[in-house]
Design a protein around this motif. Structure first.
Motif, mmCIF file in Angstrom:
data_model
loop_
_atom_site.group_PDB
_atom_site.id
_atom_site.type_symbol
_atom_site.label_atom_id
_atom_site.label_comp_id
_atom_site.label_asym_id
_atom_site.label_seq_id
_atom_site.Cartn_x
_atom_site.Cartn_y
_atom_site.Cartn_z
ATOM 1 N N VAL A 1 0.824 -1.210 0.000
ATOM 2 C CA VAL A 1 0.000 0.000 0.000
ATOM 3 C C VAL A 1 0.857 1.260 0.000
ATOM 4 O O VAL A 1 0.657 2.154 -0.831
ATOM 5 N N ALA A 2 1.808 1.353 0.909
ATOM 6 C CA ALA A 2 2.646 2.553 0.987
ATOM 7 C C ALA A 2 3.467 2.758 -0.284
ATOM 8 O O ALA A 2 3.519 3.885 -0.794
ATOM 9 N N PRO A 3 4.100 1.721 -0.865
ATOM 10 C CA PRO A 3 4.800 1.957 -2.127
ATOM 11 C C PRO A 3 3.879 2.406 -3.258
ATOM 12 O O PRO A 3 4.278 3.215 -4.102
ATOM 13 N N ALA A 4 2.645 1.921 -3.272
ATOM 14 C CA ALA A 4 1.699 2.362 -4.301
ATOM 15 C C ALA A 4 1.374 3.853 -4.128
ATOM 16 O O ALA A 4 1.321 4.611 -5.102
ATOM 17 N N LEU A 5 1.187 4.278 -2.888
ATOM 18 C CA LEU A 5 0.930 5.701 -2.636
ATOM 19 C C LEU A 5 2.154 6.551 -2.972
ATOM 20 O O LEU A 5 2.025 7.663 -3.499
ATOM 21 N N LEU A 6 3.337 6.021 -2.685
ATOM 22 C CA LEU A 6 4.566 6.747 -3.018
ATOM 23 C C LEU A 6 4.737 6.886 -4.526
ATOM 24 O O LEU A 6 5.197 7.926 -5.010
ATOM 25 N N ALA A 7 4.372 5.858 -5.283
ATOM 26 C CA ALA A 7 4.458 5.942 -6.740
ATOM 27 C C ALA A 7 3.485 6.988 -7.270
ATOM 28 O O ALA A 7 3.818 7.756 -8.192
ATOM 29 N N MET A 8 2.298 7.058 -6.699
ATOM 30 C CA MET A 8 1.332 8.078 -7.113
ATOM 31 C C MET A 8 1.868 9.476 -6.804
ATOM 32 O O MET A 8 1.748 10.389 -7.627
ATOM 33 N N LEU A 9 2.439 9.633 -5.640
ATOM 34 C CA LEU A 9 3.012 10.925 -5.265
ATOM 35 C C LEU A 9 4.169 11.290 -6.182
ATOM 36 O O LEU A 9 4.318 12.454 -6.573
ATOM 37 N N ALA A 10 4.979 10.314 -6.561
ATOM 38 C CA ALA A 10 6.116 10.582 -7.436
ATOM 39 C C ALA A 10 5.670 11.025 -8.823
ATOM 40 O O ALA A 10 6.293 11.904 -9.434
ATOM 41 N N VAL A 11 4.587 10.456 -9.317
ATOM 42 C CA VAL A 11 4.071 10.859 -10.627
ATOM 43 C C VAL A 11 3.610 12.317 -10.571
ATOM 44 O O VAL A 11 3.918 13.117 -11.461
ATOM 45 N N PHE A 12 2.911 12.656 -9.514
ATOM 46 C CA PHE A 12 2.448 14.038 -9.341
ATOM 47 C C PHE A 12 3.625 14.996 -9.169
ATOM 48 O O PHE A 12 3.717 16.035 -9.828
ATOM 49 N N MET A 13 4.539 14.641 -8.286
ATOM 50 C CA MET A 13 5.676 15.530 -8.000
ATOM 51 C C MET A 13 6.640 15.646 -9.181
ATOM 52 O O MET A 13 7.281 16.682 -9.349
ATOM 53 N N GLY A 14 6.743 14.614 -9.989
ATOM 54 C CA GLY A 14 7.591 14.691 -11.165
ATOM 55 C C GLY A 14 7.129 15.780 -12.118
ATOM 56 O O GLY A 14 7.940 16.561 -12.639
ATOM 57 N N VAL A 15 5.829 15.876 -12.328
ATOM 58 C CA VAL A 15 5.279 16.918 -13.206
ATOM 59 C C VAL A 15 5.417 18.290 -12.554
ATOM 60 O O VAL A 15 5.835 19.260 -13.209
#
Length: 180
Positions: free
Chosen positions: A102-116
């Motif tokens: 769960v936490a890695p999935a949320l981190l991946a979502m955050l990384a996609v947002f923060m990358g942009v």
């Protein structure tokens, strides 16, 4: 007194086999779950951070030549690639425990947002300098998030989050089940 003799119809019980190294559990005790949620979180965090930084730098390097459609495709491809990388590591480290994904999935979502968002800031600094950045921070501090939403047309922005989060969880589940 003589020692008791076993009854003629009963056989003596054979000795228990010796424990082997790497044997996952002892008879009579439930098997222990392998995997570590903390390792899955830590490595997911590191890969997500590096991925978000790499995507922001990619946007910086290509912003002059990148069309809006190209940026949207690049965003979805980045979300998918990040999901595969983070999900693979989370599944390997988390083992068969779905709570560790769960936490890695949320981190991946955050990384996609923060990358942009970070890519927007990098481009703004490159094109307009520190004065443009200061003006943005003073008058419209939410401009990077607004760019993420409007520049990716809302639906594409949400699709990237879904691909990153769902893909990470799905990939981790596949890898984690094989670790049993």
């Amino acid at each position: 007194m003589q020692p008791m003799q076993p009854a003629p119809h009963m056989q003596p019980m054979p000795p228990a086999p010796p424990m082997q190294p790497g044997y996952p559990y002892q008879p009579g005790f439930p098997p222990q779950r392998r995997g570590s949620g903390a390792k899955a979180f830590l490595l997911g965090w590191l890969i997500s951070g590096f991925g978000a930084t790499a995507f922001a730098l990619l946007l910086l390097a290509s912003y002059e030549d990148l069309s809006k459609v190209g940026m949207r495709v690049l965003y979805i491809v980045f979300a998918l690639g990040l999901a595969l990388a983070v999900g693979g590591v989370a599944g390997k480290m988390g083992g068969p425990n779905p709570g560790a994904y769960v936490a890695p999935a949320l981190l991946a979502m955050l990384a996609v947002f923060m990358g942009v968002c970070n890519g927007f800031v990098f481009v703004l600094l490159d094109a307009g300098g520190a004065d443009a950045f200061e003006a943005m921070m003073e008058h419209e501090a939410g401009a990077p998030a607004e760019f993420w939403w409007k520049g990716l047309k809302g639906g594409i922005a949400l699709l990237g989050l879904a691909v990153a989060g769902g893909g990470t969880f799905g990939m981790a589940s596949l890898i984690g089940k094989r670790a049993r």
